[in-house]
Write a protein that holds these residues in place. Structure first.
Motif, short mmCIF file in Angstrom:
data_model
loop_
_atom_site.label_atom_id
_atom_site.label_comp_id
_atom_site.label_asym_id
_atom_site.label_seq_id
_atom_site.Cartn_x
_atom_site.Cartn_y
_atom_site.Cartn_z
N ALA A 116 0.81 -1.28 0.04
CA ALA A 116 0.10 -0.06 0.05
C ALA A 116 0.80 1.22 0.26
CB ALA A 116 -0.85 -0.09 1.29
N ASN A 119 2.33 1.37 -3.64
CA ASN A 119 1.29 1.55 -4.79
C ASN A 119 0.40 2.79 -4.56
OD1 ASN A 119 2.75 -0.67 -5.81
ND2 ASN A 119 1.16 -2.14 -4.81
N LYS A 120 0.20 3.14 -3.18
CA LYS A 120 -1.29 4.12 -3.09
C LYS A 120 -0.51 5.49 -2.61
CE LYS A 120 -4.54 0.58 -2.06
NZ LYS A 120 -5.54 0.23 -0.88
#
Length: 327
Positions: A116, A119-120
């Motif tokens: 996370a 990727n985020k």
């Protein structure tokens, strides 16, 4: 499985591999439990195909604490090790490899959190360096020329123990960057320590992983936000476009002040605002309405009223003197 290997497994396996418990053995399979910590433990089912040991052992991993993709990775690593040993005893060697994997990969309990973060939260130009054995990773994130590098580290007891946070490098003002770290430590603490007061109807407190909440605060709410944040009074950009022009002088009109509600102000704007009525109930943030608390402006509303009244009286006296001199 031949009788010789089976006898050796029963006799030596638990003493050879730390944290291993032998659950069952038969001519068809061996089942063990391997535990490093409460959050790093698994069951390993080793199945013997027809023609073993000329053919490699088949491996199945089950765990209530490890992510599915980590279990699949362990299966692949184990079967690869078994293939190297075709024609030889494989059980103890495979168990050793699994234990070594648990020892050397600190982040297997938080693989989803790391995904996370990458990727985020991270953007093009940001960088992350992971040191699995050391249990640490360093994120360097940028926004409009401003940057901060933060090292996050965990130990064996994660997630029941919070992530550790260390600022490595930044071009944000030092006091603001240190505040980012202090606040992130508090975010981590709240993941582990129950609140003093629990509201009626709230669910029971549960310890939760702290890497992602800390990374969200530092990257999304600090590094990516403040370089484009506006002064809550004049509504101009709080920080200069070029980080080289950031002032470290706390008395400079352009110095950026941070208040506990997380909004920012130019020093001159906040100073004028804090010294101008109304004062009743304390000065409120123009953005969120929360009361402003700041070390530089600690006078009570009553004292501020008195100072304002005194200033107004002095201004009237000066005006009267000025009018008299002009007569």
């Amino acid at each position: 499985m031949n009788a010789e290997e089976l006898a050796r497994v029963r006799r030596d396996l638990e003493d050879t591999v730390p944290g291993l418990e032998l659950i069952s053995t038969s001519s068809h399979s061996v089942q063990v439990k391997i535990r490093r910590t409460d959050h790093k433990q698994l069951r390993l089912l080793l199945m013997f195909p027809e023609g073993y040991p000329a053919k490699s052992i088949l491996v199945e991993v089950k765990s209530h604490t490890l992510p599915d993709r980590v279990m699949k990775l362990i299966e692949n690593i184990s079967e690869k090790e078994a293939k190297k040993l075709q024609g030889q005893h494989q059980v103890i060697a495979v168990c050793k490899v699994v234990r070594q994997f648990l020892d050397e990969n600190m982040f297997i309990v938080c693989a989803a959190e790391l995904d996370a973060v990458k990727n985020k939260l991270m953007e093009e130009g940001d960088d992350i360096k992971i040191r699995q054995k050391a249990g640490s990773f360093t994120v360097k994130a940028y926004k409009n020329g401003y940057f901060m590098a933060i090292r996050l580290s965990i130990d064996d007891d994660y997630p029941t123990v919070e992530v550790k946070i260390e600022m490595k490098e930044t071009n944000f003002p030092r006091d603001l960057a240190e505040m980012f770290v202090r606040q992130s430590v508090e975010h981590a603490r709240r993941c582990i320590v129950p609140p003093v007061m629990i509201k009626k109807g709230d669910p029971p407190f549960k310890v939760r992983p702290s890497i992602l909440p800390v990374a969200e605060y530092l990257i999304r709410d600090c590094i990516k936000y403040y370089p484009v944040a506006k002064c809550s009074i004049c509504e101009e950009q709080a920080f200069p476009e070029d980080p080289v022009n950031v002032t470290q002088n706390e008395k400079s009109p352009a110095y950026v002040e941070y208040v506990y509600c997380s909004h920012v102000f130019h020093h001159k704007c906040l100073d004028n605002y804090m010294k101008t009525p109304p004062f009743k109930g304390g000065k409120k943030c123009p953005i969120c309405g929360k009361r402003i608390f700041h070390e530089k402006w600690k006078a009570t509303p009553e004292l501020l009223e008195q100072r304002w009244a005194y200033k107004q009286a002095k201004d009237r006296e000066l005006a009267e003197v000025s009018d008299f001199m002009e007569i």
